[in-house]
Design an enzyme around this catalytic site. Structure first.
Site, PDB file in Angstrom:
ATOM      1  N   SER A  64       0.809  -1.237   0.000  1.00 19.42           N
ATOM      2  CA  SER A  64       0.000   0.000   0.000  1.00 19.42           C
ATOM      3  C   SER A  64       0.830   1.270   0.000  1.00 19.42           C
ATOM      4  O   SER A  64       0.279   2.356  -0.198  1.00 19.42           O
ATOM      5  CB  SER A  64      -0.929   0.020   1.213  1.00 19.42           C
ATOM      6  OG  SER A  64      -1.880  -0.996   1.095  1.00 19.42           O
ATOM      7  N   LYS A  67       0.474   3.459  -2.908  1.00 20.77           N
ATOM      8  CA  LYS A  67      -0.659   4.378  -3.061  1.00 20.77           C
ATOM      9  C   LYS A  67      -0.212   5.842  -2.989  1.00 20.77           C
ATOM     10  O   LYS A  67      -0.866   6.718  -3.555  1.00 20.77           O
ATOM     11  CB  LYS A  67      -1.712   4.095  -1.985  1.00 20.77           C
ATOM     12  CG  LYS A  67      -2.320   2.697  -2.116  1.00 20.77           C
ATOM     13  CD  LYS A  67      -3.150   2.291  -0.898  1.00 20.77           C
ATOM     14  CE  LYS A  67      -3.650   0.853  -1.032  1.00 20.77           C
ATOM     15  NZ  LYS A  67      -4.327   0.370   0.198  1.00 20.77           N
ATOM     16  N   TYR A 191      -3.975  -2.462 -10.197  1.00 21.85           N
ATOM     17  CA  TYR A 191      -3.860  -2.367  -8.741  1.00 21.85           C
ATOM     18  C   TYR A 191      -2.987  -3.486  -8.163  1.00 21.85           C
ATOM     19  O   TYR A 191      -2.091  -3.244  -7.346  1.00 21.85           O
ATOM     20  CB  TYR A 191      -5.259  -2.403  -8.107  1.00 21.85           C
ATOM     21  CG  TYR A 191      -5.236  -2.333  -6.611  1.00 21.85           C
ATOM     22  CD1 TYR A 191      -4.894  -1.153  -5.958  1.00 21.85           C
ATOM     23  CD2 TYR A 191      -5.530  -3.450  -5.839  1.00 21.85           C
ATOM     24  CE1 TYR A 191      -4.855  -1.088  -4.570  1.00 21.85           C
ATOM     25  CE2 TYR A 191      -5.501  -3.392  -4.453  1.00 21.85           C
ATOM     26  CZ  TYR A 191      -5.155  -2.217  -3.828  1.00 21.85           C
ATOM     27  OH  TYR A 191      -5.107  -2.151  -2.461  1.00 21.85           O
ATOM     28  N   TYR A 243      -4.513   3.451   8.058  1.00 20.04           N
ATOM     29  CA  TYR A 243      -5.833   2.856   8.237  1.00 20.04           C
ATOM     30  C   TYR A 243      -6.431   3.309   9.563  1.00 20.04           C
ATOM     31  O   TYR A 243      -6.343   4.485   9.897  1.00 20.04           O
ATOM     32  CB  TYR A 243      -5.745   1.319   8.164  1.00 20.04           C
ATOM     33  CG  TYR A 243      -4.995   0.857   6.960  1.00 20.04           C
ATOM     34  CD1 TYR A 243      -5.421   1.216   5.669  1.00 20.04           C
ATOM     35  CD2 TYR A 243      -3.847   0.088   7.073  1.00 20.04           C
ATOM     36  CE1 TYR A 243      -4.731   0.805   4.549  1.00 20.04           C
ATOM     37  CE2 TYR A 243      -3.156  -0.330   5.953  1.00 20.04           C
ATOM     38  CZ  TYR A 243      -3.583   0.037   4.696  1.00 20.04           C
ATOM     39  OH  TYR A 243      -2.901  -0.368   3.595  1.00 20.04           O
ATOM     40  N   VAL A 261       1.249  -3.622   3.930  1.00 17.43           N
ATOM     41  CA  VAL A 261       0.940  -4.831   4.684  1.00 17.43           C
ATOM     42  C   VAL A 261       2.120  -5.814   4.723  1.00 17.43           C
ATOM     43  O   VAL A 261       2.108  -6.767   5.509  1.00 17.43           O
ATOM     44  CB  VAL A 261      -0.352  -5.478   4.105  1.00 17.43           C
ATOM     45  CG1 VAL A 261      -0.038  -6.253   2.845  1.00 17.43           C
ATOM     46  CG2 VAL A 261      -1.022  -6.362   5.133  1.00 17.43           C
TER      47      VAL A 261
END
Lengths: 309, 309, 309, 309
Positions: A64, A67, A191, A243, A261
């Site tokens: 992630s 991103k 993705y 998160y 992650v």
């Protein structure tokens, strides 16, 4: 930056002793194989220095953290119109929650939860084949990380594709609300591949430098984005980058950061440096346990905190 | 701080023209009476200067801004044990939502939503009668705001008490989970009165200075809290200070801030200044519409942003 | 009804052997004292027979079973206008959940969850003092149960009042949405007392007979409600009478029923009989474990099922 | 059944006058084309009579009514083990909600919401190719409906497949929790085709007769399922057959029923008859507006109600 190397070595030797290293993520089978004792920190300063300890040259799956880079690209393409398709608020939910999407009619709360990042992939895909979009992302990251050898781990990409049922669910759910422009398979192709990009802490710290330096890559002296946009990306990292543990990270570390992650975290010290840490074991919110501790100590040791000294 | 007064006057004259000023809150009847054309900005610097425009000497109901001060007091009493009773994460919900409390068993997500602030009142109440707890809060704010005349608006306090059914619900719900130590009426007595404290923008800007100055009140040179605690309160203001609009405020303004439903906002520029704005009309998230715009322009004009310049 | 007494005795002796009797509710301290080995069944037929086994003459706290009687009274007062203040749908949530109330703006999903029954109390209270409303409910139940000695257990009523924080929360939440007409203390005074009514299985079975007999009390031959209203109350018992275990109860037992947290259940066999069971231990949904098993066997043994034979 | 035809004709002529006929579902484009003035009722009795009015011989898309038949088949295959994969409780949510699936870890609340019916398709698919599973469902329904010409509308099946993003999301979400055994595409292939089965009210009323007749098809005198299972399916129809309008349907009609989004409803009068109605316009809960009204009047006129007369 005198003393920095010593600070990193102290943190490394102290934290490498800890028994409780969190749990390696298992939901992507390929990631479950990683040795939980891996640990690295790299600090790149805007003046061109790089400090590193541990496994800082070993590539890991950035997941992630990608991103941050796709948000930069997507803002370059859509500008502020992006915010009609993605929100800017912390989610109050887990990274892969679908609940909020139902209540808020297919608009993800922010670009750093999975649903939001899938929209970013969809934006980057516009006018391209998936392979081209993936190549564009990779090219951007290679240029930022100053290393043309940065690449996608095909085993991880396959593992994500084979097991990413929740992401397929998220994407189809958004498609049902009209918030994806391309076939779900194509968007998720982009993705899943961006998540599988492998980088070392050294490369990652370099790649984040433009955010520390007002939008300008200090290595090449080229402007990537405006300074205002760099600030805004950092604000999103601070409020949404971890998160449902974002508030805790801001409280303890006090720097904008984005976790992955596989145990990586990229953190930015505005005007000074970019930091990458890696330790695969995760805490309850899905963020690197040892990595967060390392950043907490480093921020304290170097007196780096956006909320003042 | 040369140029500051001119910046404030520009912002004031420009924004005072705007037709759309948001909606004055009506759920506390006493607040609904306020003139929506009121508008003030005050900036207090750590070096002792104060700049102001508009109705900056007129007291208004600080409402939830009081939570910054009660958090400071409650941390002084309980220390980090406070975090067993209140979380540190953005809520992803409205300020008075009870949904999260049910899912998370009576532990409010953060100290700045109503439920969290009720816990702060309960902490401050320990060992006191409600009147003493209220007096302690008032004494603390008077000292910070450097004005012994700061007081509670009794009409607002009564209005809150008479109509605060949702707050009574929140408090009883937490009591059911064992997260309040005192009878609900006593705890809410403290809470409703603290919300009814009336301050001018000048007073409020002064009262926030200790947060800009590493925990030390620069007027009296007395340490209020440690610099670490000051940073942490600011991180909570940034991630949680504007309810479900916190991400947006961080994105647009880039400063830690706390809003109140009567249209005030307190924002902190670490190491430099404390800002108070007031305009009663609210946006969809319950934060001052014109006040947020004013802070956005001021932060831009003064190049104040925790995420860098 | 030949054979019925034998069926009841078989069920009683078999189920009295079971080790796993569920858990006695502890959240109302007074209820936690009850002996978990208590067990009773009573069947009253519309032709005037009563069959019983076990502790069928011992009063227990009827708790939420009282909602069947207050629904009957409230419909008598407001008629179908009641449905503007309470819904008719299963909740999909626990009996004391507040989540749905927030999403649906203070309108409880049905009259058998706590929030809905509090609205019923508020309706019955109109034009009365709380004591009068309680007296009216008691008079109604005494008349139905054919026993003027039926009364309220003051220790239970006090225990509910002292510990019912969630109910206070529910009531204040509805008050905030304008769905209660009286001060919360008065409405809850009625509610807590009706829950504390103590009845034996014999009395309870008799009290339910009007629902089995098309709205007419067969003992006195007096019409309580229209046959259509009796059917509708039974439909609500079937779809909503066991909280989030209503579907399971309908599946296993096939009769309209209403449970109480002290372990009682009232079930209706349309055109034939009214059944009361009591066993204090509860299953995961808060319904009597042994009581439900007893009803399942009785319905099977007697071939009683609204969905056919 | 004397008088039945007259009752149906009265209902038909009266309701055909109504201006407000609800809204035809548009989310499956092919269904949006249907004429909202279509209206039919058919009643099949267990003694072999059939009464009908309106467009009772015109096939329409049965949509979710098919779930009654696939539940019957799936229970035949898995028996009570099915209930480990699907719950038996009303959902308290819309038919295509994904929220509950996240909170309850991939176990749908009941077999009549979309997620639950997708599990049924997955069960029927075991050991088959999708085409075989679809053929088995069709064979079963043709046999029940006593008409080998009953078939799948290919245009509807294609329309569902092309636009069923939410169903793809639901299926992938359950797959992520391990609650689907087959590839999502295969399971959904079965699901989308079963929904596209076209039947007339006459055929549908006949097909439901086994549920009215204790599990035995009275036309062929063959046992389809045990009488206990027939009762239980009817209990699920009553508590869950109309999505978040099930309580209201039970309240007003008092019969077990299952609705479809194309405006059909199948209702069962235990021991007496099976009823099919069709009117394409839907109410707010997605159930046929005129169809529900027709059933309400028919049940009243014929004194059919499982809760007694």
């Amino acid at each position: 930056m005198p003393g920095m190397q010593a600070i990193l070595e102290d943190i490394h030797s102290e934290l490498q002793e800890l028994e409780d290293r969190g749990k390696v993520a298992t939901y992507i089978p390929e990631l479950a194989k990683i040795d939980n004792r891996k640990f690295a920190i790299a600090v790149a300063t805007i003046s061109g220095e790089v400090f590193a300890v541990g496994d800082a040259s070993e590539p890991f799956s950035i997941q992630s953290i990608s991103k941050v880079f796709t948000l930069t690209l997507a803002l370059g393409k859509l500008g502020n119109a992006l915010w009609r398709r993605v929100g800017r608020e912390p989610s109050g939910n887990a990274f892969n929650s679908i609940v909020q999407l139902e209540y808020e009619k297919g608009i993800p709360r922010n670009p750093f939860i999975n649903a939001g990042a899938i929209v970013l992939s969809d934006v980057i895909l516009a006018g391209h084949q998936p392979g081209e979009a993936i190549a564009e992302i990779l090219r951007f990251i290679r240029s930022l990380g100053d290393d043309p050898s940065i690449s996608i781990d095909p085993a991880v990409a396959k593992s994500e594709t084979d097991t990413g049922f929740r992401n397929v669910a998220l994407a189809n759910f958004m498609r049902a609300f009209g918030n994806l422009d391309h076939p779900v398979d194509m968007t998720l192709g982009v993705y899943f591949h961006q998540c599988a990009i492998a980088m070392s802490c050294r490369q990652l710290a370099l790649a984040g430098l433009f955010l520390a330096n007002g939008g300008v890559n200090p290595l090449s002296n080229s402007r990537i984005i405006s300074s205002e946009r760099a600030r805004r990306i950092k604000s999103l990292m601070l409020t949404c980058g971890h998160y449902d543990g974002s508030g805790d990270f801001a409280f303890r570390v006090g720097l904008p950061g984005k976790s992955g992650v596989a145990g990586g975290i990229l953190a930015i010290v505005p005007g000074i440096a970019s930091i990458a840490v890696w330790s695969p074991g995760l805490n309850a919110n899905g963020n690197s346990l040892i990595g967060t501790l390392a950043l907490e100590r480093l921020a304290q040791g170097a007196a780096w905190n956006v909320f003042g000294v």
